[in-house]
Design a protein around this motif. Structure first.
Motif, short mmCIF file in Angstrom:
data_model
loop_
_atom_site.label_atom_id
_atom_site.label_comp_id
_atom_site.label_asym_id
_atom_site.label_seq_id
_atom_site.Cartn_x
_atom_site.Cartn_y
_atom_site.Cartn_z
N GLY A 159 -1.33 5.59 3.59
CA GLY A 159 -1.53 4.90 2.34
C GLY A 159 -1.22 5.96 1.20
O GLY A 159 -1.05 7.14 1.30
N GLY A 160 -1.42 5.46 0.07
CA GLY A 160 -1.61 6.13 -1.30
C GLY A 160 -2.54 7.28 -1.64
O GLY A 160 -2.07 8.47 -1.75
N THR A 161 -3.88 6.98 -1.24
CA THR A 161 -4.71 8.20 -1.51
C THR A 161 -4.48 9.51 -0.38
O THR A 161 -4.31 10.74 -1.10
CB THR A 161 -6.04 7.74 -1.17
OG1 THR A 161 -6.42 6.46 -1.56
CG2 THR A 161 -7.04 8.74 -1.40
N TYR B 266 -5.40 5.98 -11.71
CA TYR B 266 -6.17 5.82 -10.54
C TYR B 266 -5.18 6.50 -9.49
O TYR B 266 -4.06 6.08 -9.61
CB TYR B 266 -6.31 4.28 -10.15
CG TYR B 266 -6.97 3.85 -8.81
CD1 TYR B 266 -8.30 3.68 -8.90
CD2 TYR B 266 -6.11 3.94 -7.64
CE1 TYR B 266 -9.04 3.38 -7.73
CE2 TYR B 266 -6.86 3.72 -6.48
CZ TYR B 266 -8.04 3.41 -6.47
OH TYR B 266 -8.87 3.21 -5.45
N HIS B 267 -5.77 7.21 -8.55
CA HIS B 267 -4.83 7.79 -7.57
C HIS B 267 -5.49 7.77 -6.26
O HIS B 267 -4.96 8.33 -5.25
CB HIS B 267 -4.65 9.21 -7.77
CG HIS B 267 -3.80 9.44 -9.14
ND1 HIS B 267 -2.32 9.18 -9.39
CD2 HIS B 267 -4.13 10.14 -10.31
CE1 HIS B 267 -1.99 9.58 -10.57
NE2 HIS B 267 -3.27 10.11 -11.13
N GLY B 268 -6.54 7.17 -6.28
CA GLY B 268 -7.22 6.93 -4.87
C GLY B 268 -8.77 7.13 -4.92
O GLY B 268 -9.15 7.39 -5.90
N GLU C 268 1.15 8.95 -13.28
CA GLU C 268 1.92 7.87 -12.90
C GLU C 268 3.27 7.73 -13.98
O GLU C 268 3.28 8.64 -15.17
CB GLU C 268 1.19 6.54 -13.21
CG GLU C 268 0.29 6.23 -11.94
CD GLU C 268 -0.15 4.32 -12.13
OE1 GLU C 268 0.77 3.82 -11.56
OE2 GLU C 268 -1.10 4.24 -12.70
N THR D 169 -0.81 1.72 -13.93
CA THR D 169 -1.03 0.53 -13.05
C THR D 169 -2.25 0.48 -12.32
O THR D 169 -2.69 -0.73 -12.10
CB THR D 169 0.20 0.43 -12.07
OG1 THR D 169 0.09 1.13 -10.97
CG2 THR D 169 1.49 0.47 -12.63
N GLY D 170 -2.97 1.34 -11.95
CA GLY D 170 -3.83 1.44 -11.09
C GLY D 170 -5.42 1.03 -11.53
O GLY D 170 -5.69 -0.06 -10.88
N VAL E 60 2.90 4.66 -6.47
CA VAL E 60 2.24 3.70 -5.58
C VAL E 60 2.29 2.39 -6.11
O VAL E 60 2.44 1.28 -5.62
CB VAL E 60 0.57 4.39 -5.20
CG1 VAL E 60 0.08 3.27 -4.58
CG2 VAL E 60 0.71 5.62 -4.62
N GLY E 61 1.72 2.15 -7.44
CA GLY E 61 1.92 0.82 -8.05
C GLY E 61 3.30 0.65 -8.70
O GLY E 61 3.55 -0.68 -8.63
N ALA F 5 3.20 4.00 -1.88
CA ALA F 5 2.29 3.35 -0.83
C ALA F 5 2.55 1.75 -1.13
O ALA F 5 3.65 1.35 -1.68
CB ALA F 5 1.08 3.85 -0.71
N LYS F 6 1.46 1.07 -1.01
CA LYS F 6 1.52 -0.47 -1.43
C LYS F 6 2.82 -1.08 -1.20
O LYS F 6 3.07 -1.59 0.27
CB LYS F 6 1.13 -0.33 -3.01
CG LYS F 6 -0.25 0.02 -3.17
CD LYS F 6 -0.85 -0.33 -4.41
CE LYS F 6 -2.09 -0.17 -4.63
NZ LYS F 6 -3.02 -1.20 -5.23
N1 PMP Z 1 -2.16 5.52 -6.82
C1 PMP Z 1 -2.25 4.35 -7.54
C2 PMP Z 1 -1.15 3.99 -8.81
C3 PMP Z 1 -2.63 3.19 -6.96
O1 PMP Z 1 -2.57 2.06 -7.60
C4 PMP Z 1 -3.36 3.28 -5.79
C5 PMP Z 1 -4.15 2.08 -5.31
N2 PMP Z 1 -4.67 1.22 -6.03
C6 PMP Z 1 -3.64 4.38 -5.08
C7 PMP Z 1 -2.93 5.80 -5.68
C8 PMP Z 1 -4.12 4.49 -3.89
O2 PMP Z 1 -3.55 4.02 -2.78
P1 PMP Z 1 -4.36 3.45 -1.57
O3 PMP Z 1 -5.30 2.26 -1.94
O4 PMP Z 1 -3.24 3.05 -0.59
O5 PMP Z 1 -4.98 4.52 -0.95
#
Ligand code: PMP
Length: 401
Positions: free
Chosen positions: A101-103, A129-131, A193, A198-199, A230-231, A256-257
């Motif tokens: 996933g993203g985090t 937001y990165h996780g 980003e 977006t997060g 991710v977003g 991810a996402k």
């Molecule tokens: N980066 C961004 C820009 C996100 O929007 C998100 C999730 N909202 C993440 C990282 C983290 O991804 P995940 O929830 O899959 O761990």
């Protein structure tokens, strides 16, 4: 019982809580059979519509062959997916790390950067937001999201994000200060980003040329540029990947996402193999469930559909349509509209107004989220039909007036 779960109690009353029972395309149903038009895509996940049949079929076909990969080895579908995502990206980004996933992918990218550069410092931007793990929170999560969790990870420092209202002079000041931070040649990486947040739901745009400037200065001082898509990835902003808006090639890009349209958990870092090389020995990048064959089958089909249907063009067109349609309601409640493609922020007078609009729309069968205090964040499935889009916008319009 879900009613007794911590998550349920935490959300109940605070937000509109939707116990999902069925979903298809741009529609979702709760457990009582109430139907909603969805303007969230599960927060930039189901860009190609909920339960996209082509993707589910690809996943099932793979499940009948093999579901699990090896730590030291590969399944043909993993190889095929790696080749496909690399081919979709700018030349030079030729290696992938397997994540769930993203985090996890963000954390991996930081490890890769430290291993390659032998530097410790990482710069992020406030409010991005990165996780939810410690390094990803340290990059820039707002105060309320981090204060009880500190200490986070040392040497990871957020700086102010130069948003579009900053003006030319403000942007020049940002560039000068940013360069001064890099000039000691001790910053391993900058994580951001690609020009739109977006997060956390602010949908703030960066000042034009932001990513280009960050690329130029990071390259000058041997700092790696890590772009979190991710977003924004997978057509959301009107391009397959948002780095295309300014034609920037980062050193690493994180997905991810939307990568699998929600069919399976998967994330990745794609970067230059030269950069990844030291990490193979100096930073272990193992993830048992990263890139399972079923997730790769879903991700491959997702990418192929975006490319076949040029989904980003739909995002551009419908995004413009939504913005034009809603602009007439700018007034007392709705202060401004901003965004890129189908990542659209409706900035309301205050948080209370945004909350009231969301509640009323929810009761009326439109699923929207308040992304941050006074900002309603619209992210409908990009493939939404014109009819459902108009139906959803008509509901929204009633409460924006
Ligand atoms: N980066 C961004 C820009 C996100 O929007 C998100 C999730 N909202 C993440 C990282 C983290 O991804 P995940 O929830 O899959 O761990």
């Amino acid at each position: 019982m879900i009613e007794n779960s911590i998550v349920y109690r935490d959300f109940k009353g605070k937000y509109e809580y939707l116990p999902l029972s069925k979903s298809a395309g741009a529609e979702i149903w709760d457990k009582n059979g109430k139907r909603y038009i969805d303007f969230t895509s599960g927060w930039n996940v189901t860009n190609l519509g909920w339960n996209n049949k082509e993707i589910t079929d690809a996943l099932i076909a793979q499940a009948n062959k093999n579901v699990q990969g090896l730590l030291w080895g590969s399944d043909p579908i993993q190889e095929e997916y790696a080749a496909a995502i690399i081919a979709a990206l700018p030349k030079g980004l030729d290696a992938c790390a397997k994540a769930t996933g993203g985090t996890e992918a963000i954390e991996m990218s930081i490890k890769i950067a430290r291993a390659y550069t032998d530097r410790k410092k990482i710069i992020g931007f406030d409010g991005l937001y990165h996780g939810q793990l410690f390094a990803s929170l340290a990059l820039g999560a707002p105060g309320h999201a981090r204060e009880k969790l500190t200490p986070l990870v040392p040497e990871i420092t957020p700086i102010a994000f130069p948003h579009e209202d900053i003006g030319e002079e403000g942007f020049e000041k940002f560039a000068t200060e940013f360069e001064a931070l890099l000039a000691n040649k001790d910053v391993a990486a900058v994580v951001t980003e690609p020009g739109i947040i977006t997060g956390w739901g602010s949908t703030l745009l960066a000042y034009p040329g932001f990513l280009t400037k960050v690329r130029e200065l990071t390259a000058k001082y041997g700092t790696l540029l890590i772009v979190d898509e991710v977003g924004t990835g997978f057509s959301r902003t009107g391009k397959l990947f948002a780095i295309e808006h300014e034609g920037v090639t980062p050193d690493m890009i994180v997905f991810a996402k939307g990568i699998s349209n929600g069919a399976a958990a998967i994330g990745t870092v794609v970067g230059r193999s030269e950069i990844f090389e030291p990490a193979f020995t100096d930073a272990v990048l193992i993830s048992t469930f990263g890139w399972t064959p079923v997730a790769c089958a879903a991700a491959l089909k997702t990418l192929q559909i975006h490319q076949r249907d040029k989904t980003w063009e739909m995002a551009e067109k419908k995004g413009t349509y939504i913005t034009e349609k809603l602009s007439q309601y700018i007034g007392d409640k709705l202060v401004s509209i901003r965004g890129k493609g189908m990542e659209i922020g409706l900035r309301c007078k205050d948080a209370e107004t945004a909350g009231k609009i969301q509640k009323a729309a929810f009761a009326d069968g439109l699923h929207i989220v308040v992304g941050s205090a006074n900002n309603i964040q619209l992210m409908p499935p990009i493939t939404i039909s014109q009819k459902l889009l108009d139906e959803g916008l008509a509901i929204l319009a009633k409460y924006l007036k």
